[in-house]
Scaffold this active site. Sequence first.
Site, PDB file in Angstrom:
ATOM      1  CG  ASP A  92      35.831   1.776   8.117  1.00  0.00           C
ATOM      2  OD1 ASP A  92      35.032   1.642   9.080  1.00  0.00           O
ATOM      3  OD2 ASP A  92      36.959   2.291   8.236  1.00  0.00           O
ATOM      4  CB  ILE A  93      30.321   1.190   9.869  1.00  0.00           C
ATOM      5  CG1 ILE A  93      29.021   1.918  10.234  1.00  0.00           C
ATOM      6  CG2 ILE A  93      31.171   0.998  11.106  1.00  0.00           C
ATOM      7  CD1 ILE A  93      28.021   2.043   9.153  1.00  0.00           C
ATOM      8  N   GLY A 133      28.655  -5.383   9.035  1.00  0.00           N
ATOM      9  CA  GLY A 133      29.219  -6.219  10.106  1.00  0.00           C
ATOM     10  C   GLY A 133      28.745  -7.645   9.902  1.00  0.00           C
ATOM     11  CG  ASP A 160      32.697  -7.573   8.207  1.00  0.00           C
ATOM     12  OD1 ASP A 160      31.863  -8.011   9.028  1.00  0.00           O
ATOM     13  OD2 ASP A 160      33.885  -7.313   8.521  1.00  0.00           O
ATOM     14  CE1 TYR A 174      28.873  -4.277  22.828  1.00  0.00           C
ATOM     15  CE2 TYR A 174      28.044  -5.286  24.830  1.00  0.00           C
ATOM     16  CZ  TYR A 174      28.042  -5.192  23.456  1.00  0.00           C
ATOM     17  OH  TYR A 174      27.225  -6.005  22.716  1.00  0.00           O
ATOM     18  N   GLY A 210      30.454 -11.356  11.183  1.00  0.00           N
ATOM     19  CA  GLY A 210      30.608 -11.697  12.592  1.00  0.00           C
ATOM     20  C   GLY A 210      29.667 -12.813  13.023  1.00  0.00           C
ATOM     21  CD  GLN A 211      28.196 -15.352  18.545  1.00  0.00           C
ATOM     22  OE1 GLN A 211      28.315 -14.296  19.162  1.00  0.00           O
ATOM     23  NE2 GLN A 211      27.912 -16.493  19.137  1.00  0.00           N
TER      24      GLN A 211
HETATM   25  P1  NAD Z   1      31.217  -9.751  15.962  1.00  0.00           P
HETATM   26  O1  NAD Z   1      32.361  -9.105  16.641  1.00  0.00           O
HETATM   27  O2  NAD Z   1      31.177 -11.222  15.863  1.00  0.00           O
HETATM   28  O3  NAD Z   1      31.050  -9.166  14.491  1.00  0.00           O
HETATM   29  C1  NAD Z   1      31.185  -7.797  14.203  1.00  0.00           C
HETATM   30  C2  NAD Z   1      31.548  -7.667  12.738  1.00  0.00           C
HETATM   31  O4  NAD Z   1      31.670  -6.290  12.463  1.00  0.00           O
HETATM   32  C3  NAD Z   1      32.881  -8.332  12.376  1.00  0.00           C
HETATM   33  O5  NAD Z   1      32.728  -9.175  11.249  1.00  0.00           O
HETATM   34  C4  NAD Z   1      33.793  -7.164  12.055  1.00  0.00           C
HETATM   35  O6  NAD Z   1      34.731  -7.437  11.022  1.00  0.00           O
HETATM   36  C5  NAD Z   1      32.790  -6.118  11.609  1.00  0.00           C
HETATM   37  N1  NAD Z   1      33.312  -4.767  11.759  1.00  0.00           N
HETATM   38  C6  NAD Z   1      34.100  -4.277  12.750  1.00  0.00           C
HETATM   39  N2  NAD Z   1      34.399  -2.994  12.522  1.00  0.00           N
HETATM   40  C7  NAD Z   1      33.793  -2.655  11.361  1.00  0.00           C
HETATM   41  C8  NAD Z   1      33.739  -1.475  10.595  1.00  0.00           C
HETATM   42  N3  NAD Z   1      34.417  -0.359  10.968  1.00  0.00           N
HETATM   43  N4  NAD Z   1      32.993  -1.459   9.469  1.00  0.00           N
HETATM   44  C9  NAD Z   1      32.348  -2.576   9.055  1.00  0.00           C
HETATM   45  N5  NAD Z   1      32.380  -3.746   9.737  1.00  0.00           N
HETATM   46  C10 NAD Z   1      33.095  -3.791  10.875  1.00  0.00           C
HETATM   47  O7  NAD Z   1      29.892  -9.207  16.682  1.00  0.00           O
HETATM   48  P2  NAD Z   1      28.474  -9.934  16.813  1.00  0.00           P
HETATM   49  O8  NAD Z   1      28.534 -10.829  17.991  1.00  0.00           O
HETATM   50  O9  NAD Z   1      28.041 -10.463  15.504  1.00  0.00           O
HETATM   51  O10 NAD Z   1      27.591  -8.691  17.256  1.00  0.00           O
HETATM   52  C11 NAD Z   1      26.915  -7.888  16.323  1.00  0.00           C
HETATM   53  C12 NAD Z   1      26.163  -6.822  17.091  1.00  0.00           C
HETATM   54  O11 NAD Z   1      25.291  -7.432  18.053  1.00  0.00           O
HETATM   55  C13 NAD Z   1      27.057  -5.864  17.894  1.00  0.00           C
HETATM   56  O12 NAD Z   1      26.492  -4.584  17.876  1.00  0.00           O
HETATM   57  C14 NAD Z   1      26.995  -6.414  19.291  1.00  0.00           C
HETATM   58  O13 NAD Z   1      27.204  -5.435  20.242  1.00  0.00           O
HETATM   59  C15 NAD Z   1      25.572  -6.931  19.346  1.00  0.00           C
HETATM   60  N6  NAD Z   1      25.405  -7.971  20.369  1.00  0.00           N
HETATM   61  C16 NAD Z   1      26.004  -9.190  20.241  1.00  0.00           C
HETATM   62  C17 NAD Z   1      25.836 -10.147  21.232  1.00  0.00           C
HETATM   63  C18 NAD Z   1      26.478 -11.500  21.141  1.00  0.00           C
HETATM   64  O14 NAD Z   1      26.418 -12.273  22.103  1.00  0.00           O
HETATM   65  N7  NAD Z   1      27.075 -11.854  20.014  1.00  0.00           N
HETATM   66  C19 NAD Z   1      25.057  -9.846  22.367  1.00  0.00           C
HETATM   67  C20 NAD Z   1      24.496  -8.578  22.479  1.00  0.00           C
HETATM   68  C21 NAD Z   1      24.647  -7.651  21.463  1.00  0.00           C
HETATM   69  N1  SER Z   2      27.693 -11.194  24.282  1.00  0.00           N
HETATM   70  C1  SER Z   2      27.947  -9.809  24.443  1.00  0.00           C
HETATM   71  C2  SER Z   2      29.224  -9.570  25.165  1.00  0.00           C
HETATM   72  O1  SER Z   2      29.576 -10.404  25.966  1.00  0.00           O
HETATM   73  C3  SER Z   2      26.817  -9.157  25.202  1.00  0.00           C
HETATM   74  O2  SER Z   2      26.483  -7.989  24.570  1.00  0.00           O
HETATM   75  O3  SER Z   2      29.843  -8.571  24.950  1.00  0.00           O
END
Ligand code: NAD
Ligand code: SER
Length: 312
Positions: free
Chosen positions: A52-53, A8, A34, A142, A11-12
């Site tokens: 793909d996870i 993943g 990813d 979620y 992502g962000q």
């Molecule tokens: P994101 O959505 O920006 O990135 C997720 C990435 O996972 C994407 O690049 C997507 O292409 C990839 N992905 C989706 N399905 C996939 C699959 N089947 N196999 C492989 N890759 C796949 O998410 P993020 O913000 O980077 O968050 C990452 C983790 O952190 C998540 O578990 C999220 O719940 C957690 N999280 C994020 C935040 C936040 O504010 N960003 C807050 C709390 C928790």
């Molecule tokens: N930033 C995340 C969301 O809004 C919190 O896990 O889903």
Amino acid sequence: MSKIIVIGSCGQIGTELVLALRNIHGSENVIAADLKDECPSILSNGPYIKMDILDRDAVRSHIINEKVEEVYLLAALLSATAEKNPDFAWRLNMEGLFTILDLAKEGHLKKVFWPSSIAVFGPTTPANQTPQHTIMEPSTVYGISKQAGERWCEYYHHKFGVDVRSIRYPGLISYKSLPGGGTTDYAVDIFYKAKAQGNFTCFLKEDTELPMMFMDDAIRGTIELMQAPPEKIHIRSAYNLAGSSFTPAELSQTIQKHLPDFKISYAPDFRQEIADSWPNSIDDSCAQKDWGWKAQFDTEAMVEVMLKNIQV
Ligand code: NAD
Ligand code: SER
């Protein structure tokens, strides 16, 4: 050097985490993985694979054959996207975790990082300075998946000795990569709109206070947690972590100190109900005590860096 994989990675969080891990461990030792066909140019300084996870066999073969020892599992659907597709969100958010925890249980992995979220809390949780251990009745798919994930992480640690570590991230704010479908995404989008057009319509109400964190703090916290000696990690579900809390109105006032003509309006949508179920602020004293966590960015500092770095 042992190998690390970030699943993943595009992502962000993944984008910035891969870059930070490559600085520490060497680019060639940190594999970005990813679903996306192409590696984003920002991650082109090291190995990338399409993965793909949910393809358990392919994930297992790659990790075992490449002798990967540490996994950061970030692939998930976030809160707003998950509400639109609850069945798939549950599958994606849970199945991948089991694939990785099982690999660790079988001895293929030394360490696992899997992120949780403030979404594990719900409407019955004390909203201010939410403690580490408290009522947790999440009302989103979620949040339910993250709470279940936390329970499984703790179970695999206690039953099978798996070294899995986790953080309940607040809403994360970054300028190198865009957020991926969460309820806190407004707090990134606002900066782009403020700079590009001088106004922003927020999908949350003006007084909705949520816990947030600047990405630099989140990445540093993740790496510090993963580098901490195991005897310091007393919580194997997920640690509360706080940055700063603010409402959309407070954030816009801080932006106005730099851009006095900036205007905000409000058009709450389905994400308001999600936000209303989450805490206002977080007590992270357990992380402070156990492994020395301390946030460095308050709201003012975060706003200054965001406005300086966002290009529109
Ligand atoms: P994101 O959505 O920006 O990135 C997720 C990435 O996972 C994407 O690049 C997507 O292409 C990839 N992905 C989706 N399905 C996939 C699959 N089947 N196999 C492989 N890759 C796949 O998410 P993020 O913000 O980077 O968050 C990452 C983790 O952190 C998540 O578990 C999220 O719940 C957690 N999280 C994020 C935040 C936040 O504010 N960003 C807050 C709390 C928790
Ligand atoms: N930033 C995340 C969301 O809004 C919190 O896990 O889903």
